[in-house]
Design a protein around this motif. Structure first.
Motif, PDB file in Angstrom:
ATOM      1  N   VAL A 232     119.532  10.524  24.642  1.00 19.96           N
ATOM      2  CA  VAL A 232     119.851  12.219  24.170  1.00 19.96           C
ATOM      3  C   VAL A 232     119.701  13.550  24.649  1.00 19.96           C
ATOM      4  CG1 VAL A 232     118.084  13.586  22.245  1.00 19.96           C
ATOM      5  CG2 VAL A 232     118.094  11.349  21.943  1.00 19.96           C
ATOM      6  N   THR A 233     118.690  13.439  26.221  1.00 23.29           N
ATOM      7  CA  THR A 233     118.616  14.710  27.073  1.00 23.29           C
ATOM      8  C   THR A 233     120.491  15.051  27.773  1.00 23.29           C
ATOM      9  OG1 THR A 233     116.507  14.748  26.982  1.00 23.29           O
ATOM     10  CG2 THR A 233     117.922  16.303  28.641  1.00 23.29           C
ATOM     11  N   ASP A 234     121.238  13.936  28.370  1.00 23.85           N
ATOM     12  CA  ASP A 234     121.764  13.518  28.180  1.00 23.85           C
ATOM     13  C   ASP A 234     123.268  14.401  27.444  1.00 23.85           C
ATOM     14  OD1 ASP A 234     120.872  12.790  31.142  1.00 23.85           O
ATOM     15  OD2 ASP A 234     120.929  10.665  30.904  1.00 23.85           O
ATOM     16  N   MET A 235     122.882  13.595  26.407  1.00 26.24           N
ATOM     17  CA  MET A 235     123.980  14.522  25.607  1.00 26.24           C
ATOM     18  C   MET A 235     124.174  15.708  25.508  1.00 26.24           C
ATOM     19  SD  MET A 235     124.509  10.646  23.343  1.00 26.24           S
ATOM     20  CE  MET A 235     125.304  10.959  22.133  1.00 26.24           C
ATOM     21  N   GLY A 236     122.504  16.302  25.565  1.00 28.62           N
ATOM     22  CA  GLY A 236     122.860  17.748  25.446  1.00 28.62           C
ATOM     23  C   GLY A 236     122.053  18.218  23.637  1.00 28.62           C
ATOM     24  N   LEU A 237     121.252  16.876  23.445  1.00 28.24           N
ATOM     25  CA  LEU A 237     120.799  16.681  22.413  1.00 28.24           C
ATOM     26  C   LEU A 237     119.330  17.435  21.892  1.00 28.24           C
ATOM     27  CD1 LEU A 237     122.623  13.981  20.467  1.00 28.24           C
ATOM     28  CD2 LEU A 237     123.169  16.150  20.150  1.00 28.24           C
ATOM     29  N   LYS A 238     118.716  17.361  20.706  1.00 24.20           N
ATOM     30  CA  LYS A 238     117.134  16.890  21.115  1.00 24.20           C
ATOM     31  C   LYS A 238     116.839  15.977  20.225  1.00 24.20           C
ATOM     32  CE  LYS A 238     116.672  21.807  22.034  1.00 24.20           C
ATOM     33  NZ  LYS A 238     116.075  23.368  21.748  1.00 24.20           N
ATOM     34  N   THR A 239     115.841  15.966  20.283  1.00 22.85           N
ATOM     35  CA  THR A 239     114.989  15.030  19.145  1.00 22.85           C
ATOM     36  C   THR A 239     113.632  15.548  18.795  1.00 22.85           C
ATOM     37  OG1 THR A 239     113.874  12.766  18.582  1.00 22.85           O
ATOM     38  CG2 THR A 239     113.261  13.498  20.979  1.00 22.85           C
ATOM     39  N   TRP A 240     113.322  15.441  17.533  1.00 23.75           N
ATOM     40  CA  TRP A 240     112.645  16.489  16.907  1.00 23.75           C
ATOM     41  C   TRP A 240     111.286  15.710  17.190  1.00 23.75           C
ATOM     42  CZ3 TRP A 240     109.777  14.973  12.183  1.00 23.75           C
ATOM     43  CH2 TRP A 240     111.044  13.497  11.329  1.00 23.75           C
ATOM     44  N   PHE A 241     111.360  13.998  17.085  1.00 28.01           N
ATOM     45  CA  PHE A 241     110.106  13.797  18.226  1.00 28.01           C
ATOM     46  C   PHE A 241     110.339  12.731  18.779  1.00 28.01           C
ATOM     47  CE2 PHE A 241     112.690  10.864  14.706  1.00 28.01           C
ATOM     48  CZ  PHE A 241     111.749   9.956  14.870  1.00 28.01           C
ATOM     49  N   HIS A 242     108.960  12.253  19.689  1.00 28.06           N
ATOM     50  CA  HIS A 242     109.137  10.939  20.054  1.00 28.06           C
ATOM     51  C   HIS A 242     109.040   9.714  20.062  1.00 28.06           C
ATOM     52  CE1 HIS A 242     108.324   9.528  24.478  1.00 28.06           C
ATOM     53  NE2 HIS A 242     107.243   9.177  24.385  1.00 28.06           N
ATOM     54  N   PRO A 243     110.357   9.170  20.608  1.00 27.83           N
ATOM     55  CA  PRO A 243     111.435   7.970  19.635  1.00 27.83           C
ATOM     56  C   PRO A 243     110.493   6.857  19.889  1.00 27.83           C
ATOM     57  CG  PRO A 243     111.905   8.856  21.249  1.00 27.83           C
ATOM     58  CD  PRO A 243     110.882   9.443  21.299  1.00 27.83           C
ATOM     59  N   THR A 244     109.335   5.563  19.148  1.00 26.40           N
ATOM     60  CA  THR A 244     109.184   4.277  19.408  1.00 26.40           C
ATOM     61  C   THR A 244     109.152   3.374  19.532  1.00 26.40           C
ATOM     62  OG1 THR A 244     107.906   4.434  17.115  1.00 26.40           O
ATOM     63  CG2 THR A 244     106.857   5.709  18.579  1.00 26.40           C
ATOM     64  N   VAL A 245     108.871   2.269  20.154  1.00 28.75           N
ATOM     65  CA  VAL A 245     108.800   1.237  20.311  1.00 28.75           C
ATOM     66  C   VAL A 245     108.421  -0.286  20.185  1.00 28.75           C
ATOM     67  CG1 VAL A 245     111.092  -0.805  21.314  1.00 28.75           C
ATOM     68  CG2 VAL A 245     111.657   1.634  20.964  1.00 28.75           C
ATOM     69  N   ASP A 246     108.305  -0.837  19.434  1.00 26.78           N
ATOM     70  CA  ASP A 246     107.277  -1.928  19.368  1.00 26.78           C
ATOM     71  C   ASP A 246     107.697  -3.567  18.925  1.00 26.78           C
ATOM     72  OD1 ASP A 246     107.235  -2.456  16.236  1.00 26.78           O
ATOM     73  OD2 ASP A 246     107.099  -0.695  16.435  1.00 26.78           O
ATOM     74  N   ILE A 247     106.724  -4.270  19.217  1.00 26.69           N
ATOM     75  CA  ILE A 247     107.051  -6.172  19.151  1.00 26.69           C
ATOM     76  C   ILE A 247     106.527  -6.561  17.913  1.00 26.69           C
ATOM     77  CG2 ILE A 247     106.946  -7.629  20.598  1.00 26.69           C
ATOM     78  CD1 ILE A 247     107.355  -5.919  22.867  1.00 26.69           C
ATOM     79  N   GLN A 248     107.168  -7.121  17.438  1.00 29.02           N
ATOM     80  CA  GLN A 248     106.341  -8.062  16.581  1.00 29.02           C
ATOM     81  C   GLN A 248     106.555  -9.591  17.058  1.00 29.02           C
ATOM     82  OE1 GLN A 248     105.770  -7.174  11.954  1.00 29.02           O
ATOM     83  NE2 GLN A 248     107.442  -6.286  12.810  1.00 29.02           N
ATOM     84  N   ARG A 249     105.280 -10.253  17.069  1.00 26.68           N
ATOM     85  CA  ARG A 249     105.703 -11.958  17.644  1.00 26.68           C
ATOM     86  C   ARG A 249     105.339 -12.885  17.172  1.00 26.68           C
ATOM     87  NH1 ARG A 249     104.096  -9.244  23.320  1.00 26.68           N
ATOM     88  NH2 ARG A 249     106.732  -9.618  23.914  1.00 26.68           N
ATOM     89  N   THR A 250     105.245 -13.643  17.793  1.00 29.10           N
ATOM     90  CA  THR A 250     104.101 -15.131  17.422  1.00 29.10           C
ATOM     91  C   THR A 250     102.925 -14.854  18.091  1.00 29.10           C
ATOM     92  OG1 THR A 250     104.225 -17.504  16.600  1.00 29.10           O
ATOM     93  CG2 THR A 250     105.905 -16.779  19.054  1.00 29.10           C
ATOM     94  N   GLY A 251     101.890 -15.122  17.862  1.00 21.97           N
ATOM     95  CA  GLY A 251     100.582 -15.291  18.211  1.00 21.97           C
ATOM     96  C   GLY A 251     100.079 -14.403  18.274  1.00 21.97           C
ATOM     97  N   GLU A 252     100.931 -12.977  17.910  1.00 20.69           N
ATOM     98  CA  GLU A 252     100.462 -11.713  18.033  1.00 20.69           C
ATOM     99  C   GLU A 252      99.492 -11.003  16.533  1.00 20.69           C
ATOM    100  OE1 GLU A 252     101.874  -8.952  20.105  1.00 20.69           O
ATOM    101  OE2 GLU A 252     101.518  -9.670  22.562  1.00 20.69           O
ATOM    102  N   ASP A 253      98.812 -10.888  16.055  1.00 24.07           N
ATOM    103  CA  ASP A 253      98.151  -9.673  14.712  1.00 24.07           C
ATOM    104  C   ASP A 253      98.780  -9.282  14.242  1.00 24.07           C
ATOM    105  OD1 ASP A 253      96.341 -12.358  14.525  1.00 24.07           O
ATOM    106  OD2 ASP A 253      94.624 -11.600  14.722  1.00 24.07           O
ATOM    107  N   LEU A 254      99.141  -8.824  13.123  1.00 24.45           N
ATOM    108  CA  LEU A 254     100.206  -7.805  12.811  1.00 24.45           C
ATOM    109  C   LEU A 254      98.814  -6.897  13.045  1.00 24.45           C
ATOM    110  CD1 LEU A 254     102.544  -6.250  11.188  1.00 24.45           C
ATOM    111  CD2 LEU A 254     100.869  -6.819   9.223  1.00 24.45           C
ATOM    112  N   GLN A 255      99.242  -5.796  13.136  1.00 27.28           N
ATOM    113  CA  GLN A 255      98.581  -4.312  13.477  1.00 27.28           C
ATOM    114  C   GLN A 255      98.219  -3.301  12.066  1.00 27.28           C
ATOM    115  OE1 GLN A 255      96.793  -4.220  16.327  1.00 27.28           O
ATOM    116  NE2 GLN A 255      97.226  -5.932  17.287  1.00 27.28           N
ATOM    117  N   SER A 256      97.567  -3.093  12.179  1.00 24.94           N
ATOM    118  CA  SER A 256      97.126  -2.086  10.659  1.00 24.94           C
ATOM    119  C   SER A 256      97.776  -1.046  10.694  1.00 24.94           C
ATOM    120  CB  SER A 256      95.593  -1.404  11.485  1.00 24.94           C
ATOM    121  OG  SER A 256      95.733  -0.669  11.921  1.00 24.94           O
ATOM    122  N   HIS A 257      98.592  -0.213   9.854  1.00 27.23           N
ATOM    123  CA  HIS A 257      98.929   1.011  10.073  1.00 27.23           C
ATOM    124  C   HIS A 257      99.538   1.574  10.989  1.00 27.23           C
ATOM    125  CE1 HIS A 257     100.935  -0.835   6.172  1.00 27.23           C
ATOM    126  NE2 HIS A 257     102.014  -0.325   6.173  1.00 27.23           N
TER     127      HIS A 257
END
Length: 441
Positions: A232-257
């Motif tokens: 985003v910075t390199d394109m000369g843009l802004k983001t209004w919040f910090h992005p998030t990336v998360d994982i769901q996979r077998t063997g790990e419990d679903l997290q709360s909201h």
């Protein structure tokens, strides 16, 4: 409304060169063109709809009313000294005056109406403008529930009311409905711009969710997050919040909201068989996007995601369809929420809806349609009705049981959607299939 040829030319430039963001000077031209149209064509309609013939906004430098901030020309990054804007609508003459009780013209749209040499007192100059026009209903920006339109600070309010003649005090009322309408309503020009913004957002996600960025077994979720920020910075843009990336996979419990929304584990290594998800948006030409999408990391022997994940993703799309089918002008956010949840549950789904207005702000003003921790309705902001020509982050999830993983997962989706006279439509499509990493035909 007619869109001028120069505006169309710029849109074509953006459309066919989405990775080439406009330089600042051209951005300024677009911002000022859109603002002129909003002042001259939209604002009179909104003042008539809400019954105001005068609207007064008061701010001081670096402590701007959020609504006034949206009215500043492209070359004004902040208010100057104390900036007072006055809009006067004469419905009989079909005119609108746009005045600044300030030392400067506020761009080309709002003329300075204060001669300090003739009247040294700024407040008395404001009173003179009010007295000369003798409005019936004067709005100022204060609100109990809508923070964006609660812009007047105590000092300015107290000083204004102290100098205002008694005969006008009874005419002062909250401009909440007018201010919300200004913030939430999109013009034809803005809708065309929005299509390009969403396309750019989708394109950035598409690159982030590819082998150009993700090397399964080595790349972490935080690596992708910071790649998004840097892109985003390199394109000369802004983001209004910090992005998030998360994982769901077998063997790990679903997290709360609350963990999913505010306390995601960082630096988790992305590997084959993972279902990954991002939350990402950009700010450009004074509009904001907000998007959540999913990707699946293919195992060596896979050419497509497992059928159970494909079905789970289809359930997410179904919740979107149920939800947006219940949009109706005049219905409140709470009414739309409760009807949609009831319908989804009746179909055996486990939906959660937390949709918010989107536009000049990311979490904008307008009807709140659920919050993740208020699925029974939201007092105040949820009681506000749906109006046409508005945009929403269609944000929701559905919980799906995956027997093969011996756990539940959430399909979390978010796309910009437009509500207008012809009904609901996505601003620029939505995700209907899981992205795969790597991509295989």
């Amino acid at each position: 409304m007619r869109i001028c040829s120069s505006f169309v030319a710029v849109l074509l430039f953006v459309q066919y060169n989405y990775s080439q963001i406009l330089p600042q000077r051209q951005r300024a031209d677009i911002v000022d063109m859109v603002l002129e149209d909003r002042f001259n064509n939209l604002l009179p309609q909104l003042m008539d709809r809400t019954g105001f013939d005068m609207w007064i906004l008061i701010s001081r430098e670096y402590n701007e009313d959020p609504v006034l901030k949206t009215m500043l020309p492209s070359t004004w990054l902040n208010a100057r000294r104390r900036t007072i804007l006055v809009f006067y609508r004469d419905k009989t003459k079909n005119t609108i005056e746009k005045l600044a009780v300030a030392r400067y013209n506020v761009g080309k749209n709002i003329d300075s109406a204060w001669d300090k040499e003739k009247q040294p007192d700024q407040w008395k100059a404001l009173v003179d403008i009010i007295s000369e026009r003798n409005p019936e209903k004067i709005g100022i920006n204060y609100s109990k529930y809508f923070g964006i339109v609660d812009g007047i600070v105590k000092t300015d309010y107290d000083e204004f009311m102290e100098v205002l003649p008694q005969e006008f005090k009874s005419k002062i009322t909250s401009a909440e409905k007018l201010a919300i309408a200004w913030v939430e309503t999109r013009t034809e020009q803005e809708v065309e711009i929005y299509k390009q913004l969403v396309e750019v957002t989708h394109t950035i996600i598409e690159e982030a969710f590819s082998t150009a960025v993700i090397k399964p077994g080595a790349t972490t979720t935080d690596d992708v997050v910071w790649w998004l920020r840097q892109k985003v910075t390199d394109m000369g843009l802004k983001t209004w919040f910090h992005p998030t990336v998360d994982i769901q996979r077998t063997g790990e419990d679903l997290q709360s909201h609350i963990v999913s929304f505010s306390d995601r584990p960082k630096d988790k290594i992305i590997g084959p068989g993972d279902l990954i998800h991002c939350d990402f948006g950009i700010t450009y030409l004074r509009l904001n996007t907000d998007c959540q999408q999913h990707a699946y990391i293919l195992k060596n022997d896979e050419s497509s995601p497992p059928d159970y994940l494909i079905k789970a993703f289809a359930d997410g799309n179904r919740v979107q369809d149920i939800f947006t089918s219940n949009f109706k002008t005049g219905k409140t956010g709470n009414e739309i929420l409760l009807k949609s949840l009831e319908q989804g549950r009746a179909e055996g789904l486990k939906p959660s809806i937390y949709t918010h207005p989107l536009g000049l702000y990311g979490h904008s003003s307008g009807p709140t349609i659920g919050m993740w921790d208020s699925q029974g309705g939201v007092p105040g902001t949820g009681d506000y009705p749906l109006y046409e020509n508005t945009v929403y982050a269609i944000e929701l999830n559905t919980t799906v049981t995956i027997p093969q993983w011996k756990k539940d997962i959430r399909i979390m989706l978010e796309e910009a959607g437009f509500w207008g006279k012809d009904g609901f439509k996505y601003v620029n499509e939505r995700q209907t299939e899981l992205i795969t990493i790597p991509r295989r035909e």
